[in-house]
Design a protein around this motif. Structure first.
Motif, mmCIF file in Angstrom:
data_model
loop_
_atom_site.group_PDB
_atom_site.id
_atom_site.type_symbol
_atom_site.label_atom_id
_atom_site.label_comp_id
_atom_site.label_asym_id
_atom_site.label_seq_id
_atom_site.Cartn_x
_atom_site.Cartn_y
_atom_site.Cartn_z
ATOM 1 N N LYS A 79 0.817 -1.212 0.000
ATOM 2 C CA LYS A 79 0.000 0.000 0.000
ATOM 3 C C LYS A 79 0.854 1.267 0.000
ATOM 4 N N LYS A 80 1.908 1.276 0.800
ATOM 5 C CA LYS A 80 2.729 2.478 0.956
ATOM 6 C C LYS A 80 3.827 2.608 -0.102
ATOM 7 N N GLY A 81 3.935 1.616 -0.970
ATOM 8 C CA GLY A 81 4.942 1.669 -2.024
ATOM 9 C C GLY A 81 6.326 1.220 -1.589
ATOM 10 N N ILE A 82 6.443 0.769 -0.339
ATOM 11 C CA ILE A 82 7.749 0.316 0.167
ATOM 12 C C ILE A 82 8.205 -0.926 -0.587
ATOM 13 N N LEU A 83 7.273 -1.822 -0.819
ATOM 14 C CA LEU A 83 7.595 -3.096 -1.461
ATOM 15 C C LEU A 83 8.125 -2.878 -2.875
ATOM 16 N N ILE B 198 12.260 -5.065 4.286
ATOM 17 C CA ILE B 198 11.062 -4.385 3.797
ATOM 18 C C ILE B 198 9.899 -4.562 4.770
ATOM 19 N N LEU B 199 9.681 -5.804 5.206
ATOM 20 C CA LEU B 199 8.546 -6.068 6.095
ATOM 21 C C LEU B 199 8.764 -5.479 7.482
ATOM 22 N N GLU C 198 8.142 -7.249 14.294
ATOM 23 C CA GLU C 198 9.089 -6.311 13.698
ATOM 24 C C GLU C 198 10.392 -7.010 13.318
ATOM 25 N N GLU C 199 10.682 -8.116 13.961
ATOM 26 C CA GLU C 199 11.866 -8.904 13.619
ATOM 27 C C GLU C 199 11.407 -10.182 12.936
ATOM 28 N N PRO C 200 12.273 -10.809 12.150
ATOM 29 C CA PRO C 200 11.838 -11.974 11.380
ATOM 30 C C PRO C 200 11.303 -13.131 12.221
ATOM 31 N N LEU C 201 11.974 -13.454 13.327
ATOM 32 C CA LEU C 201 11.586 -14.623 14.109
ATOM 33 C C LEU C 201 11.561 -14.273 15.600
ATOM 34 N N PRO C 202 10.530 -13.589 16.052
ATOM 35 C CA PRO C 202 10.431 -13.236 17.470
ATOM 36 C C PRO C 202 10.320 -14.473 18.340
ATOM 37 N N ALA C 203 10.943 -14.435 19.508
ATOM 38 C CA ALA C 203 11.017 -15.612 20.381
ATOM 39 C C ALA C 203 9.633 -16.151 20.735
ATOM 40 N N GLU C 204 8.708 -15.261 21.045
ATOM 41 C CA GLU C 204 7.359 -15.711 21.408
ATOM 42 C C GLU C 204 6.686 -16.416 20.243
#
Length: 337
Positions: A68-72, A256-257, A297-303
């Protein structure tokens, strides 16, 4: 719902997740809603990135916001991708079919179908947990059961092959009534009508449809939030064949994500309006179903990793995933912490 449709639905067993029930839909090019960002001809070459997702007319979460924001588009063009296509699927098993057929490079889907596909030996890699602690709800028909105990001898539906299905199976096992409840397949889009007709006693449904049905007067029997380990995770996977040609892709795509996740949290009102517009649910329902703390926000959060490991173990123990595997082997670069 007619008895014929229910019988057809029951025939789609979870062990065949990667060849899911079509509910009368054709799963071919007709079921793929491809959106080419640059309005160019879709091609299967290295300059075209093909992304599949499960959900509404547009993706939601960090992937949808990046689009949506054009970041991708901005960042992927820097990485050499001239074209980006999006294909929408009604559920994870259908997306799995496209991955297996080589029609997609990247898939955004729920944990259960992604794990089942990997357990079958398909060559995918885990890029990211995009959302974790996604709530599933058990909604009853009006004037129907009000507790788990009252489900004995009843028919309960869910979208098989989904995180809601895994929640329902875990819930029934936890309540020791798994043998007393008949679980049938029903697409989420048909849930409300089936409950209104009384075709099923209850429906295990998604994070957004549950609160919406509650607002329409359908009682909530249970929620995965009340049970440790029964909520879902949303994943992003890629095929190994694609990554062999694009070894730097995981790092770039995750960046990006991550940027999109931070941006949607910083602009939460704007994001919620977008999410509501796409899904056609009221904003207040979206705020209940999609708390921003669930967005990774990080690829693989511990939780999220802990929850994913629990889901994998359950699916393997139930024979629903054909083989076990280590998350560290599945995750790109062995990242699982």
């Amino acid at each position: 719902m007619s008895s014929t449709r229910l019988s057809t639905s029951v025939a789609c067993v979870l062990l065949l997740l990667t060849t899911a029930c079509s509910q009368g839909e054709t799963k071919s090019a007709q079921s793929l809603e491809a959106i080419n960002v640059n309005n160019a001809v879709v091609s299967n070459n290295i300059s075209t990135l093909r992304i599949g997702y499960v959900g509404s007319s547009e993706p939601t979460g960090s992937l949808g916001w990046a689009k949506k924001k054009g970041i991708l588009e901005r960042e992927l063009q820097k990485a050499g991708f001239q074209n980006i296509t999006f294909a929408r699927f009604p559920n994870g098993p259908d997306l799995n079919e496209a991955l297996v057929a080589g029609q997609l490079d990247v898939g955004s889907l729920g944990d259960t179908p992604a794990i089942v596909l990997k357990a079958r030996g398909q060559e995918t890699r885990l890029l990211r947990i995009s959302q974790f602690n996604t709530t599933a709800w058990l909604v009853a028909k009006k004037n129907g059961p009000r507790s788990l105990a009252e489900l004995k001898g009843q028919k309960v539906a869910t979208q098989k092959g989904s995180y809601m299905h895994r929640y329902l199976l875990g819930l029934l096992a936890e309540a020791k009534i798994a043998k007393d409840v008949k679980v049938v397949h029903l697409m989420t889009t048909e849930a409300k009508a089936a409950l209104e007709r009384g075709d099923v006693a209850a429906y295990a449904t998604s994070s957004d449809l549950g609160p919406y049905l509650k607002s329409q007067g359908f009682p909530i029997i249970d929620s995965s939030a009340n049970h440790q380990g029964l909520s879902g995770t949303s994943l992003v996977v890629a095929t190994e064949s694609f990554l062999a040609k694009q070894p730097d892709f995981p790092e770039k795509f995750n960046a990006i994500l991550t940027e999109a996740a931070k941006d949607l949290k910083a602009n939460s009102d704007e994001y919620y309006q977008y999410h509501a517009q796409i899904t056609k649910y009221p904003v207040d329902i979206i705020k209940i179903s999609f708390p921003l703390k669930q967005v990774a926000e990080e690829p693989l959060p511990a939780e999220g990793v802990k929850l994913l490991e629990g889901t994998k173990k359950f699916l393997v123990s139930q024979g629903l995933a054909k083989s076990d595997f280590k998350l560290t082997d599945w995750a790109v670069n062995g990242q699982s912490r």
